[in-house]
Design an enzyme around this catalytic site. Structure first.
Site, PDB file in Angstrom:
ATOM      1  N   CYS A 103       0.834  -1.204   0.000  1.00  8.09           N
ATOM      2  CA  CYS A 103       0.000   0.000   0.000  1.00  8.09           C
ATOM      3  C   CYS A 103       0.873   1.259   0.000  1.00  8.09           C
ATOM      4  O   CYS A 103       0.605   2.214  -0.731  1.00  8.09           O
ATOM      5  CB  CYS A 103      -0.910  -0.022   1.218  1.00  8.09           C
ATOM      6  SG  CYS A 103      -2.024   1.370   1.289  1.00  8.09           S
ATOM      7  N   CYS A 200      -4.377  -2.109   6.098  1.00  8.71           N
ATOM      8  CA  CYS A 200      -4.231  -0.797   5.487  1.00  8.71           C
ATOM      9  C   CYS A 200      -5.479  -0.414   4.700  1.00  8.71           C
ATOM     10  O   CYS A 200      -5.850  -1.089   3.746  1.00  8.71           O
ATOM     11  CB  CYS A 200      -3.020  -0.866   4.560  1.00  8.71           C
ATOM     12  SG  CYS A 200      -2.659   0.605   3.652  1.00  8.71           S
TER      13      CYS A 200
END
Length: 373
Positions: A103, A200
């Site tokens: 991410c 995330c």
């Protein structure tokens, strides 16, 4: 005092206290600051604890308090294509991925950085606990955050020199407690907001339930290494190497009453292997192979070096020797390590500096692959 007013910094604001204080500090230092909220997950049809709508309201409230413009940008497609598809593919392959590493690499410091450039940014900034230091040659070194318990360089280990050249980490020299104090002193709307946990951008969802929406679970046999039947597992993707809870076998089946742990997975046979004891021999290894090897600054294509490494977040460093061959590496441990997990990141350090890292493919014990996949 340096005049920063002509330097534009675009801050990734999540609606949390860390990114709020990041924006505040940069504004106080005289930078031309813009806040950007990234919407990376469509949670309209989910029952998650965290909602993007509430977070965006917090970003708006803080930006108004600080006196900075703010925008919202939608990266749902980028997140799905670059992070979530990878996340699912890793689970399908029997590994345990680290989506936060991907991410940061693909969204927060690629898609977001590209977007910030369209806003005329000189730099982007985030609320990560890490530090950047420029040497006399202009090379940027990424250093651990001053707060050992919060240092996030492990998750930033795939960032490139080009990305680091454009990045500021204003919280890197602070302790988390100091960040809270700054937020409270400034009366920021997010001062008392609790830290987010979970995957995330996906938040605190029931992980098993969440994963089963995307990957059909296949139940299978649970066995000891020597072939004793221990019942049924719920689906290999729900278990990670070294895991203790959730096996449903408690202290039974064993004479010594030691707890049971996941010690291996056989993807082709859909078998979950379990063993008794935290340091079960099947959990111990003395080297690993890694791929997607990446350094935060220029390094030779092939070389060998000694350093320390982390094999999971919040783990003490271990001494290793690293043999790099292009984007692959063999990492040899000075001491045997427990529960090295394929799919997780291995991250290299030289003292305070994070050098980079890679993704763990396989662990070995005296040259033999561990019975992981």
């Amino acid at each position: 005092m340096t005049d920063n007013s002509k330097i534009r910094v675009v801050v990734g604001m999540s609606g949390g206290v860390d990114s709020s204080v990041t924006a505040l500090l940069l504004k106080e230092q005289g930078y031309d600051v813009i806040g950007v909220f990234m919407k990376n997950w469509d949670d309209t049809d989910e029952f998650g604890v965290c909602t993007a709508t509430e977070d965006y309201k917090d970003v708006a409230a803080v930006a108004d308090q600080i006196g900075i413009p703010y925008y919202s940008v939608n990266f749902e497609k980028e997140y799905w294509d670059r992070v979530f598809e990878y996340f699912l593919a890793e689970y399908r392959a029997g590994r345990t991925p680290n989506p936060d590493v991907m991410c940061n690499k693909e969204i927060k410091f690629k898609a977001f950085l590209d977007y910030a450039m369209t806003l005329g940014a000189d730099y982007v900034a985030t609320g990560h606990y890490a530090q950047v230091k420029r040497d006399e040659n202009g090379t940027v070194h990424m250093l651990r955050g001053a707060d050992n318990g919060k240092d996030q360089t492990y998750f930033l280990s795939q960032l490139s020199q080009e990305q680091l050249q454009k990045t500021l980490f204003p919280l890197g020299h602070l302790q988390k407690s100091e960040v809270r104090e700054i937020a409270e002193r400034a009366g920021l709307a997010t001062a008392k907001k609790k830290d987010s946990t979970g995957i995330c951008f996906i938040g605190e969802k029931n992980f098993k339930q969440f994963l089963s929406q995307y990957l059909p679970a296949q139940k299978g046999r649970m066995m000891t290494i020597d072939g004793r039947d221990m019942g049924e597992h719920a689906g290999l993707m729900y278990y990670t190497i070294g895991q203790r809870g959730g096996l449903g076998i408690g202290g039974q089946h064993g004479g010594d009453n030691q707890p049971w742990f996941v010690v291996g997975k056989d993807l082709s046979q859909n078998i979950l292997y379990v063993g008794q004891g935290f340091y079960h021999e099947a959990l111990m290894s003395n080297s690993l192979d890694a791929s997607v090897i990446h350094f935060t600054r220029e390094m030779p294509e092939e070389f060998t070096f000694e350093c320390t490494a982390k094999f999971r977040y919040r783990q003490p460093d271990s001494h290793v020797t690293v043999h790099v061959r292009g984007d692959k590496a063999e990492v040899v441990f000075a001491e045997p390590q427990r529960a090295i997990t394929p799919g997780q990141a291995v991250v290299f350090y030289d003292g305070k500096e994070c050098l980079g890292g890679g993704m763990i493919d396989m662990a070995y014990k005296n040259g033999q692959p561990c019975q992981y996949i």
